[in-house]
Design a protein around this motif. Structure first.
Motif, PDB file in Angstrom:
ATOM      1  N   HIS A   1      38.746 -73.953 -97.738  1.00 31.72           N
ATOM      2  CA  HIS A   1      39.808 -73.847 -96.737  1.00 31.72           C
ATOM      3  C   HIS A   1      39.513 -74.766 -95.549  1.00 31.72           C
ATOM      4  CE1 HIS A   1      42.603 -70.704 -98.060  1.00 31.72           C
ATOM      5  NE2 HIS A   1      41.559 -70.052 -98.575  1.00 31.72           N
ATOM      6  N   ALA A   2      38.284 -74.704 -95.030  1.00 35.45           N
ATOM      7  CA  ALA A   2      37.900 -75.487 -93.851  1.00 35.45           C
ATOM      8  C   ALA A   2      38.012 -76.979 -94.107  1.00 35.45           C
ATOM      9  CB  ALA A   2      36.479 -75.118 -93.423  1.00 35.45           C
ATOM     10  N   GLU A   3      37.716 -77.402 -95.329  1.00 36.18           N
ATOM     11  CA  GLU A   3      37.769 -78.825 -95.686  1.00 36.18           C
ATOM     12  C   GLU A   3      39.164 -79.275 -96.093  1.00 36.18           C
ATOM     13  OE1 GLU A   3      34.876 -78.991 -98.792  1.00 36.18           O
ATOM     14  OE2 GLU A   3      33.166 -78.896 -97.410  1.00 36.18           O
ATOM     15  N   GLY A   4      40.102 -78.348 -96.157  1.00 36.30           N
ATOM     16  CA  GLY A   4      41.468 -78.695 -96.559  1.00 36.30           C
ATOM     17  C   GLY A   4      41.591 -78.966 -98.052  1.00 36.30           C
ATOM     18  N   ARG A   5      40.670 -78.439 -98.845  1.00 41.87           N
ATOM     19  CA  ARG A   5      40.674 -78.686-100.290  1.00 41.87           C
ATOM     20  C   ARG A   5      41.041 -77.458-101.114  1.00 41.87           C
ATOM     21  NH1 ARG A   5      36.048 -80.103-102.878  1.00 41.87           N
ATOM     22  NH2 ARG A   5      34.737 -78.940-101.442  1.00 41.87           N
ATOM     23  N   TYR A   6      41.467 -76.376-100.455  1.00 42.40           N
ATOM     24  CA  TYR A   6      41.859 -75.174-101.183  1.00 42.40           C
ATOM     25  C   TYR A   6      43.228 -75.413-101.805  1.00 42.40           C
ATOM     26  CZ  TYR A   6      42.708 -70.278-102.277  1.00 42.40           C
ATOM     27  OH  TYR A   6      42.962 -69.109-102.933  1.00 42.40           O
ATOM     28  N   ARG A   7      43.311 -75.278-103.109  1.00 42.28           N
ATOM     29  CA  ARG A   7      44.526 -75.635-103.846  1.00 42.28           C
ATOM     30  C   ARG A   7      45.509 -74.476-103.843  1.00 42.28           C
ATOM     31  NH1 ARG A   7      46.048 -79.227-108.167  1.00 42.28           N
ATOM     32  NH2 ARG A   7      48.300 -79.050-108.108  1.00 42.28           N
ATOM     33  N   VAL A   8      46.731 -74.775-103.424  1.00 38.46           N
ATOM     34  CA  VAL A   8      47.824 -73.812-103.476  1.00 38.46           C
ATOM     35  C   VAL A   8      48.938 -74.445-104.287  1.00 38.46           C
ATOM     36  CG1 VAL A   8      49.508 -72.501-102.141  1.00 38.46           C
ATOM     37  CG2 VAL A   8      47.211 -72.856-101.224  1.00 38.46           C
ATOM     38  N   PHE A   9      49.425 -73.733-105.290  1.00 36.52           N
ATOM     39  CA  PHE A   9      50.494 -74.270-106.125  1.00 36.52           C
ATOM     40  C   PHE A   9      51.844 -73.994-105.478  1.00 36.52           C
ATOM     41  CE2 PHE A   9      46.971 -73.514-109.028  1.00 36.52           C
ATOM     42  CZ  PHE A   9      46.876 -74.763-109.610  1.00 36.52           C
ATOM     43  N   ILE A  10      52.660 -75.026-105.407  1.00 37.44           N
ATOM     44  CA  ILE A  10      53.960 -74.924-104.773  1.00 37.44           C
ATOM     45  C   ILE A  10      54.886 -74.028-105.602  1.00 37.44           C
ATOM     46  CG2 ILE A  10      54.871 -77.002-105.859  1.00 37.44           C
ATOM     47  CD1 ILE A  10      56.236 -77.622-103.166  1.00 37.44           C
ATOM     48  N   ASP A  11      55.686 -73.229-104.934  1.00 41.13           N
ATOM     49  CA  ASP A  11      56.597 -72.258-105.542  1.00 41.13           C
ATOM     50  C   ASP A  11      57.997 -72.867-105.553  1.00 41.13           C
ATOM     51  OD1 ASP A  11      58.074 -70.044-106.303  1.00 41.13           O
ATOM     52  OD2 ASP A  11      57.525 -68.816-104.582  1.00 41.13           O
ATOM     53  N   ILE A  12      58.456 -73.327-106.729  1.00 34.59           N
ATOM     54  CA  ILE A  12      59.746 -74.022-106.783  1.00 34.59           C
ATOM     55  C   ILE A  12      60.595 -73.538-107.957  1.00 34.59           C
ATOM     56  CG2 ILE A  12      58.780 -76.118-105.755  1.00 34.59           C
ATOM     57  CD1 ILE A  12      59.038 -77.433-108.553  1.00 34.59           C
ATOM     58  N   LEU A  13      61.872 -73.817-107.872  1.00 33.47           N
ATOM     59  CA  LEU A  13      62.816 -73.728-108.989  1.00 33.47           C
ATOM     60  C   LEU A  13      63.584 -75.029-109.036  1.00 33.47           C
ATOM     61  CD1 LEU A  13      64.384 -70.146-108.656  1.00 33.47           C
ATOM     62  CD2 LEU A  13      62.859 -70.971-110.446  1.00 33.47           C
ATOM     63  N   ARG A  14      63.653 -75.632-110.206  1.00 32.96           N
ATOM     64  CA  ARG A  14      64.426 -76.865-110.362  1.00 32.96           C
ATOM     65  C   ARG A  14      65.908 -76.529-110.433  1.00 32.96           C
ATOM     66  NH1 ARG A  14      60.437 -80.257-110.802  1.00 32.96           N
ATOM     67  NH2 ARG A  14      58.553 -79.630-111.864  1.00 32.96           N
ATOM     68  N   ASN A  15      66.743 -77.461-110.037  1.00 29.61           N
ATOM     69  CA  ASN A  15      68.187 -77.280-110.035  1.00 29.61           C
ATOM     70  C   ASN A  15      68.788 -77.937-111.266  1.00 29.61           C
ATOM     71  OD1 ASN A  15      67.981 -76.058-107.500  1.00 29.61           O
ATOM     72  ND2 ASN A  15      68.235 -77.990-106.436  1.00 29.61           N
ATOM     73  N   LYS A  16      69.241 -77.135-112.224  1.00 27.33           N
ATOM     74  CA  LYS A  16      69.855 -77.667-113.440  1.00 27.33           C
ATOM     75  C   LYS A  16      71.025 -78.584-113.068  1.00 27.33           C
ATOM     76  CE  LYS A  16      72.389 -76.334-117.531  1.00 27.33           C
ATOM     77  NZ  LYS A  16      73.260 -75.285-118.036  1.00 27.33           N
ATOM     78  N   GLY A  17      71.043 -79.752-113.693  1.00 25.27           N
ATOM     79  CA  GLY A  17      72.116 -80.709-113.461  1.00 25.27           C
ATOM     80  C   GLY A  17      71.957 -81.527-112.198  1.00 25.27           C
ATOM     81  N   SER A  18      70.835 -81.373-111.510  1.00 22.66           N
ATOM     82  CA  SER A  18      70.640 -82.076-110.244  1.00 22.66           C
ATOM     83  C   SER A  18      69.236 -82.670-110.154  1.00 22.66           C
ATOM     84  CB  SER A  18      70.874 -81.101-109.084  1.00 22.66           C
ATOM     85  OG  SER A  18      70.784 -81.745-107.850  1.00 22.66           O
ATOM     86  N   TYR A  19      68.732 -83.199-111.282  1.00 19.94           N
ATOM     87  CA  TYR A  19      67.391 -83.791-111.322  1.00 19.94           C
ATOM     88  C   TYR A  19      67.318 -84.941-110.343  1.00 19.94           C
ATOM     89  CZ  TYR A  19      63.301 -86.167-113.159  1.00 19.94           C
ATOM     90  OH  TYR A  19      62.076 -86.755-113.286  1.00 19.94           O
ATOM     91  N   PRO A  20      66.281 -85.108-109.574  1.00 17.91           N
ATOM     92  CA  PRO A  20      65.004 -84.407-109.496  1.00 17.91           C
ATOM     93  C   PRO A  20      64.947 -83.377-108.365  1.00 17.91           C
ATOM     94  CG  PRO A  20      64.793 -86.456-108.324  1.00 17.91           C
ATOM     95  CD  PRO A  20      66.231 -86.369-108.835  1.00 17.91           C
ATOM     96  N   ASN A  21      66.068 -82.797-108.020  1.00 17.10           N
ATOM     97  CA  ASN A  21      66.122 -81.844-106.914  1.00 17.10           C
ATOM     98  C   ASN A  21      65.643 -80.456-107.340  1.00 17.10           C
ATOM     99  OD1 ASN A  21      67.352 -83.703-105.005  1.00 17.10           O
ATOM    100  ND2 ASN A  21      69.108 -83.595-106.345  1.00 17.10           N
ATOM    101  N   ALA A  22      65.082 -79.746-106.371  1.00  9.55           N
ATOM    102  CA  ALA A  22      64.566 -78.405-106.610  1.00  9.55           C
ATOM    103  C   ALA A  22      64.647 -77.613-105.313  1.00  9.55           C
ATOM    104  CB  ALA A  22      63.122 -78.476-107.101  1.00  9.55           C
ATOM    105  N   ARG A  23      64.338 -76.338-105.417  1.00  9.78           N
ATOM    106  CA  ARG A  23      64.259 -75.465-104.248  1.00  9.78           C
ATOM    107  C   ARG A  23      62.820 -75.003-104.099  1.00  9.78           C
ATOM    108  NH1 ARG A  23      68.094 -71.463-106.698  1.00  9.78           N
ATOM    109  NH2 ARG A  23      67.611 -72.773-108.474  1.00  9.78           N
ATOM    110  N   CYS A  24      62.293 -75.131-102.898  1.00  9.01           N
ATOM    111  CA  CYS A  24      60.925 -74.728-102.582  1.00  9.01           C
ATOM    112  C   CYS A  24      60.959 -73.396-101.847  1.00  9.01           C
ATOM    113  CB  CYS A  24      60.249 -75.789-101.723  1.00  9.01           C
ATOM    114  SG  CYS A  24      58.580 -75.337-101.205  1.00  9.01           S
ATOM    115  N   PHE A  25      60.153 -72.433-102.329  1.00 14.24           N
ATOM    116  CA  PHE A  25      60.128 -71.102-101.746  1.00 14.24           C
ATOM    117  C   PHE A  25      58.909 -70.867-100.861  1.00 14.24           C
ATOM    118  CE2 PHE A  25      63.024 -70.907-105.207  1.00 14.24           C
ATOM    119  CZ  PHE A  25      63.999 -70.010-104.799  1.00 14.24           C
TER     120      PHE A  25
END
Length: 120
Positions: A16-40
């Motif tokens: 955490h202190a070194e900024g190397r703690y990995r967090v996976f982004i929470d998204i849903l892609r938008n069908k028919g609107s590639y490459p757009n998505a929604r980030c939660f």
């Protein structure tokens, strides 16, 4: 006696202190609107984002024929493979696709992998 909880907590705190703690982004892609998505991520509700780093670089996951074939497969066999190939066996759709790819490239056989990382 070794205090493993303390060792792991210290290591995670360091990440955490070194900024190397990995967090996976929470998204849903938008069908028919590639490459757009929604980030939660965050507290303001879903935010529109553009995702350029995708295994779906040809946007075939958005193609109507691909979606139709996937819907048909879901109706025929359900969702999920039941396990990895070496444990649960090969899904016949994948066997057929590998044969088609081998034929397309004039090879004796082909193997599907979920990503380039896995294939390595």
């Amino acid at each position: 006696m070794t205090n493993y909880d303390q060792i792991f907590n210290t290591a995670i705190s360091r990440l955490h202190a070194e900024g190397r703690y990995r967090v996976f982004i929470d998204i849903l892609r938008n069908k028919g609107s590639y490459p757009n998505a929604r980030c939660f991520a965050g507290h303001n509700g879903p935010q529109n984002i553009t995702v350029w780093c995708s295994n779906d670089y040809l946007a075939m996951g958005q193609h109507p024929k691909v979606i139709e074939a996937m819907e048909q497969a879901l109706h025929d066999v359900g969702a999920g493979s039941g396990g990895t190939r070496n444990i649960g066996g090969n899904t016949h759709y994948h066997v057929d696709l590998e044969a088609e790819l081998a034929d397309l490239h004039g090879k004796d056989g082909a193997l599907l992998f979920t990503s380039g990382y896995v294939s390595n």
